[in-house]
Structures are given as structure tokens and as C-alpha cells.
Design an enzyme around this catalytic site. Sequence first.
Site, PDB file in Angstrom:
ATOM      1  N   LEU A  57      -0.994  -2.914   2.804  1.00 50.30           N
ATOM      2  CA  LEU A  57      -1.912  -1.985   2.638  1.00 50.30           C
ATOM      3  C   LEU A  57      -2.273  -1.556   4.163  1.00 50.30           C
ATOM      4  O   LEU A  57      -2.895  -2.410   4.745  1.00 50.30           O
ATOM      5  CB  LEU A  57      -3.184  -1.996   1.967  1.00 50.30           C
ATOM      6  CG  LEU A  57      -2.797  -2.518   0.341  1.00 50.30           C
ATOM      7  CD1 LEU A  57      -4.087  -2.680  -0.246  1.00 50.30           C
ATOM      8  CD2 LEU A  57      -2.496  -0.938  -0.211  1.00 50.30           C
TER       9      LEU A  57
ATOM     10  N   ASP B 224       0.995  -6.122   8.111  1.00 50.23           N
ATOM     11  CA  ASP B 224       2.193  -6.645   7.221  1.00 50.23           C
ATOM     12  C   ASP B 224       2.758  -7.858   7.669  1.00 50.23           C
ATOM     13  O   ASP B 224       3.465  -8.410   6.922  1.00 50.23           O
ATOM     14  CB  ASP B 224       3.343  -5.456   7.205  1.00 50.23           C
ATOM     15  CG  ASP B 224       2.738  -3.908   6.392  1.00 50.23           C
ATOM     16  OD1 ASP B 224       1.545  -4.099   6.162  1.00 50.23           O
ATOM     17  OD2 ASP B 224       3.585  -3.269   6.570  1.00 50.23           O
TER      18      ASP B 224
ATOM     19  N   HIS C 199     -23.311  17.363 -11.957  1.00 54.99           N
ATOM     20  CA  HIS C 199     -22.764  18.046 -12.982  1.00 54.99           C
ATOM     21  C   HIS C 199     -22.091  19.100 -12.503  1.00 54.99           C
ATOM     22  O   HIS C 199     -23.082  20.188 -11.957  1.00 54.99           O
ATOM     23  CB  HIS C 199     -23.634  17.762 -14.194  1.00 54.99           C
ATOM     24  CG  HIS C 199     -22.842  18.808 -15.398  1.00 54.99           C
ATOM     25  ND1 HIS C 199     -21.867  18.114 -15.867  1.00 54.99           N
ATOM     26  CD2 HIS C 199     -22.866  19.938 -15.695  1.00 54.99           C
ATOM     27  CE1 HIS C 199     -21.370  18.934 -16.945  1.00 54.99           C
ATOM     28  NE2 HIS C 199     -21.852  19.980 -16.891  1.00 54.99           N
TER      29      HIS C 199
ATOM     30  N   THR D  22       3.242  -6.164  14.570  1.00 59.98           N
ATOM     31  CA  THR D  22       4.645  -5.372  14.533  1.00 59.98           C
ATOM     32  C   THR D  22       4.995  -4.806  13.328  1.00 59.98           C
ATOM     33  O   THR D  22       6.189  -4.312  13.165  1.00 59.98           O
ATOM     34  CB  THR D  22       5.618  -6.555  15.044  1.00 59.98           C
ATOM     35  OG1 THR D  22       5.427  -7.683  14.577  1.00 59.98           O
ATOM     36  CG2 THR D  22       5.706  -6.497  16.727  1.00 59.98           C
ATOM     37  N   GLY D  23       4.250  -5.230  11.998  1.00 60.82           N
ATOM     38  CA  GLY D  23       4.632  -4.438  10.889  1.00 60.82           C
ATOM     39  C   GLY D  23       5.654  -5.234  10.051  1.00 60.82           C
ATOM     40  O   GLY D  23       6.139  -6.313  10.169  1.00 60.82           O
TER      41      GLY D  23
ATOM     42  N   CYS E 157       2.825   3.750   9.440  1.00 61.44           N
ATOM     43  CA  CYS E 157       1.870   4.497   8.700  1.00 61.44           C
ATOM     44  C   CYS E 157       1.848   5.832   9.153  1.00 61.44           C
ATOM     45  O   CYS E 157       1.926   6.733   8.280  1.00 61.44           O
ATOM     46  CB  CYS E 157       0.454   3.698   8.796  1.00 61.44           C
ATOM     47  SG  CYS E 157      -0.827   4.453   7.975  1.00 61.44           S
TER      48      CYS E 157
END
Lengths: 444, 444
Positions: A298, A291, A424, A140-141, A40
Site C-alpha cells: 500500500l 514495497d 442528513h 526501490t519498490g 504510485c
Amino acid sequence: MKYDLIIIGSGPAGYVAAIRAGQTGLKTLVIDKRYIGGMCLNWGCIPSKTWLESAKLYNKIVKQSADFGITGVDAKKIGFDWKQARKRSSDVIAKLSRGIEFLWKKNGVEFLKAEAKIISPTEVEADKQIFETKHILIATGSRPAELDGMKKVLGVEALANSDSLPEKPIIWGEGPVAYEMLQFFQLLGREPVLALTGEVLLPELDESLQSFVQRKLKKEKVTVVPAQKIRFDGEKAFIDKQEIEYDTILNCSLRKAVLPKSKVELQLKDGFIEVNHSFQSSIPNIYAAGDVNGKSYLAHAASSQGLAVIDHIHGRNLDVDALELMPINIYSDPEIAQIGKTESQLKAEGVEYMTQQYSLAANGKALAEGASEGYLRLIYEPKYSQVLGVQIVASNATDMIAEAALLLEMEGTVYDLATAIHAHPTVSEVFMDAGSQAVSDLEE
Amino acid sequence: MKYDLIIIGSGPAGYVAAIRAGQTGLKTLVIDKRYIGGMCLNWGCIPSKTWLESAKLYNKIVKQSADFGITGVDAKKIGFDWKQARKRSSDVIAKLSRGIEFLWKKNGVEFLKAEAKIISPTEVEADKQIFETKHILIATGSRPAELDGMKKVLGVEALANSDSLPEKPIIWGEGPVAYEMLQFFQLLGREPVLALTGEVLLPELDESLQSFVQRKLKKEKVTVVPAQKIRFDGEKAFIDKQEIEYDTILNCSLRKAVLPKSKVELQLKDGFIEVNHSFQSSIPNIYAAGDVNGKSYLAHAASSQGLAVIDHIHGRNLDVDALELMPINIYSDPEIAQIGKTESQLKAEGVEYMTQQYSLAANGKALAEGASEGYLRLIYEPKYSQVLGVQIVASNATDMIAEAALLLEMEGTVYDLATAIHAHPTVSEVFMDAGSQAVSDLEE
């Protein structure tokens, strides 16, 4: 030396869990064989967003600066210096990396740069030492599947370390990473080809968002081909007999788990570490978050799983529902964001629902920004008018979705959106507009 | 011809009320002597934001494009074409103006371009006709106080219609308009002088935001002088014996009510039409909404008051508390936004509170955007942990405040912010970061 927790991997699951672990008094060691922050921080979310911001500025200068009244820009002379863009992202990475180290130190977390091997449920080997621990968190992804036998293949990690930027890449893969990389090259005025490995590009998105992306790719005349139809002959690529020109295949394939070395056998499912609702693997004191457990790709899902693991170690119950409310962000141009249920999920669940879509075409702030392509779409159930899902297409959709995340977490209704006064002019007024329209539909 | 409602003035109070009136079956006539959309659309909120977007792009090109990897930009040659920037804002205005007309027609609202005069509580004269009506809504807005006896004075409305842009203006006034116009000229690399008419520039903001602005002006070496200390000698301006160079005095003075012609005497307070909680004037069927009643200068306050009037005509009760939750947005660089209570308000009310400030310096998305100057600050009460006020400084603070508006409307807590999963990487993660930090402070 006995630890309460050893975390293997320092990406968004690992580093966030480590900070919380340290804050809550767990003696914690993080082991990572490579960079602090994992994919990441080092070649995923953060650098890619940095590159995309550069590409968006490039595109805005070339396409919109004259309209905005900026003079002295010769659009033909505007170029893109990839090395400088990379230098900027390296600076950002270094800053964030130092931030993580600072927070670890502050909270007594130790770090070891080495490859870890699980020896037993309470022992981890690294750097030729054995560390004892009460709990292990595997974080560890994942990494993209290899593209065997293909030439000129580059992964996103290699791109992050490459001095040159492909001129005409084939983006090979599916999912948000593939779409973001496609958009990156499009924004720079190059002509990437999309070789789609799945049936659809963004399968997790609501069909309405999928259609938006399909229409956009068609309008922008992007070549999209099913990856399995591409035939390679040496370095040449063909669809039927038509050659596809390319200089690089950028590998954005779906990712597979990166499993740590282990003498302990952990139960797997489709190659990912199988976990229960508390993110425990088949060995109860070995957790897996991010992961590697296959639940989500994510970064914020990884972090929230990591935090949930620390809570579980402390004996706290998890609110599993809250972990299901995961925003999905795509940093395309315009950006795309989604949270909660999609129409097809609600149909499958047999839940009655209504939808309300509100365009940005008449939104004053979006027009002032020169970015009025997009819309907000609410999915809500008619009985209590609770909002179940939100989809946004807008130049700043990835930040706007935060309001929807809060709304869904608080189980808010379309009345809440209609009642909360939005300033606005803001793009976010579209929440109030769509909410008010939904209220009048309900009251009819 | 008898109407249910005649609305005098078509700014954000009038046009929004007219649409809702038409939608809910009231026979409605809008009378405006000038442009549809009033100040907000024609020379206020919308064009000024359009100009600011142009100025922000100019500044980003000059200051940041090289760092972002954009080549071929010669910063010295970059200029600003005010006529083109104005043309773009005119296009935006025309589009939004057509949108209002479309919505009026769709909902059966009639429009007359003429000056209105109230003849009796049930009669309005315009264009030499007398129109009968059950209710009147005065929504005639405000305009800056005149600067009598001073030379080279330009109002923002005149600027919007001027072909040339001042090189070295004195920004004369106070409040968000003064600060935004000051920033506009600063972003374009000009050297505006601020002649402050009040004790502080932004009195409605929390002291922490005021300090931020003061530090910023000091750092950027902006000349700030008390307006009453400036002495004029013909076209020359002096502070003591020091001449202040300027080519224009841009009038951003506090605004006074624009009162309609009327044979009916309405009770005033400090020059504004006095109204009760239902926005009724001293004559019950004559309402006043927006700037003209002196309650607020904010466009979204005007619109919500206008909607409340229509509700009241239909006999619905108002939720006065909800109308107090008004976000205040300033489109400076970085942007500033606030909602709910300030510290000084809570001190005056004797309410116990805690604060939590979280910087953007380590926010990945803010760093990726090259816009990490800023912070988010929560004010919450320790008993129920309910959030009472939120202040933001960020490049996109004016849209981010929408999440805070929803939080306060739903009476949310710091736990809600900490629990709602915010996507990574986003600037809005700072809500979750600040919320989590507040939770750990509360649990200590």
C-alpha cells in the site's frame, strides 16, 4: 560531500521521507533512475484512479444519464478515447510531480536522476560519483513478476504508455490491482477475463467483502478461471479444449521487490529486504521502507514507513500499533474499503466480537446519487464496545474509510459513532445508523 | 385509547422520534395532515439533492466529458428533462417513505393522516376523534415566509410538483436553500439572479467560507442584488431603472414555524415554540422538536432533538453539548461543510485559537476526479491542540465532514488527525495533511 541520508527510490516511501527529512534538518539526497514519484505516481495509484474516474463517467453516461433526466445522449454513440484519458492522467502526474520537486527544493532536498549502487554502509555510487552518507533508505519498490514464455503480455506500466487499449484482455493476477483493472474494462463495456493466480482474488479482505465481490462477478457474468488451468498454444489460450478469446494479457501478478545494486549484502526474506520494527535492515544504518521490505503493497503504508524511518533517525520511538491500522482501498464500482481486524483474524486470535451490518438501500443520499449498492459493517468487542474493524462497500467507500481510520486510531466505540451527529442526507449517516443499532444490540 | 406519546408531524424530528419511541416501548401515534417524511423527504433535502445530482451530472457531461476521454457527446445537444429528473426523485421519495412506514409498523407505531388539534395537555383531536396521551411532541416544521403582493412566485414545494422548470428565475432569500437552488440553475447553464434578503447569503458559516462563496459568485458573474432594492411594477422587476429579466421568483425566504392548531396556549418566541434544554414547551409534557422550536433548520438537528425528547420521556439526561455539534452541509458545486466553532464565535468567546488551511490543489485523488477546487481548514486551540472547528470545500465535503464530526465528538486533537493513517489516494488525506502541518506549527 557528506549527507545525513541518501534515499534510493522516489515513490511514496522515498519522496515523503525526503520531505520530512529536509523539514527536520537532515541533509538529504534522493536518487532515482527513473521518474519522480515512482510507480504510485507514474503508472500506479494516480493514473489508474484517473483512468477509473474516466471509466466511471463513461459508464454513468451510458447507463444512468437518461434516468437522471439528461437528454441528447445517444448511448450507442458514446465512445472512449484512451489517448485523451491518458493525456488527462499525464497532466495530473505532471502537476503532482512538480509539487514534489517544489517541496524537495523548499526543504533543501537534493535529487539525482541516476542508478544508485550501495558501495558500503556509508557510500552510494551514482552517476560515476561516490556520495558519503550517515544513513541509507532503500525505497526501490516492487514490480510484477514476469510472465515467462507467454505472448501478448502487457504490464500496467506499458499500458500507461500505450496508445491503444485492449478490447478483450485477460487480467492475469490477483489483489486490488487485478480487480481494479478488471473493473476498468468492465466499466467501459468490454469483456475482460480474469485469470486468477491465487486461491482468492482479494485475500487481505474480510470474508464478507470477498463474498460480495464473488457474488458481483457472478452476477455480472465475468469469466473467472484459475490461471494455472490456462494452456497456451502459440498465441492461443485454452481452458481444456475451449479457446479463450483475448488480445492482451494484462500482467497484474503479485509484485516482487526491486532490489538496488549493492556491494553490501543485506539479509533477504522471500526476496524482500528483511527489516526489524524500525525498518532497519541487517545493516543498522541501512533502512528499507515501502514495497521493497515486503510488509505491504500500500502506498500509504510506504509513506508512513518512510516517515517512521526519519523519526527513528532522530531517535524517536515508533508507535508500531499505529502503523498497523492501514486502510485498504479498492477503487472498484462500488468502491471497497477496509480497516482494522477481519473476522478470521479475530477468530485466530481468540478475541470475542460482534458484528453489525447496515445496508445503503435506505440511505437517502446514496439513493439521490443513484448509488445505493453497498453497506457498512462494524466489528466490535462486546466488553468495552470498542470498534476493531470496519468494512465498507459504497460508491465513495475509499474516502468514507477515513472516518473509520480516525475512530480506530482514537480507540473509539460504537457509542461514539452513535453519538456523533452525522449530517442528513449523507452516505456517512450509515456510520451512525450502524453504531446506533450496535448500541441497541449491546443494551438488549 | 390512551397513548404514551402523540407526535404531530412526520418530518425528520417526528418520524425518527416515533421509531425510537416504538423501539423503547412507548405506545405511539403519529399524526400528519400531509406526507410521511415532511418537507425534508418530500420537497426538501431529499428531492433537492436528487435534482442537484442530476444537475451535477449534466454539468459534468457538458463541461468535463471530453477532457475525461468520453467521445460521442455533442455538448450543444445535451438537454435537461425536468419531468424525468422529478420522476427519479419521486421514486427515491417513494422508496424512503415505504422504509419509514415499514419501520413504524415493525416498532408498533400507529399513523393517522389527518390534521391534529391539541385540545388539552393530554388530548389531541384528529379525524373527529379525541386521543388521550401522556406526552405530545410537536414536530410540525416550518415553511418559507409568504412573498405578499409579488407576482410569478413559486415555492420550492410547488417547484417539486411543477412540470416545467424556470429558465431565468430570481432566487429570493438567503441561507443554504437559496444557495443550493441558485447552484442548481447555474449547473444547468441557466442564469439565475440572486435577490438577497439578508445582509449575507450564508450567515452561519465561518467568514472564510463566506468569502469563498462571494469570490465564486463574482467569478461566475452571478447577478446578486439586495432584495429590498428590487422594485416591482406589475410583473416587471427593476433595480433603479434597470429591468431584471425573470420568469419566476423562487421563494427561498427564511422559514417561519408551522404551528399546530391548539386550544392550549404555548409560549412563543419570535413566532417559534419556546423550549427549554430538554425541548419541553411551557407545558412540560408538550415537547417541540425540529424547525418549529426555532433552534435550527437542519434535518439532522431535528432528528437528534426528536431522539433527545424520547430519552427525556424515559428520564434520561441529555448531553446538551453533543447536540451543539451540528454539521452544516451545503450541496453546492463544490460542496461546503462546516462543524464546530467559527472564528467569529471564538473571538466573541475570547478563546485563543490557531488555524490551518490546506488546499486540494495538490491532492492526487481530487485531481484524478477533476475536482481539485477546495480546501480543508482546521481551527484548534494551542494549549491541548484540540480541534474546535472544521470547514471544508470539496466536491464531497458533505460526506467528508463526518470525520470531523467524529473528531469533535471525541474531543480529538490535530495529533489525532496527523497520526490516523489516511489511505492514498483519497481526498480525505487533506485531514492528515492539515493535521501534520498544524503539528509542525505547534512544535516550532
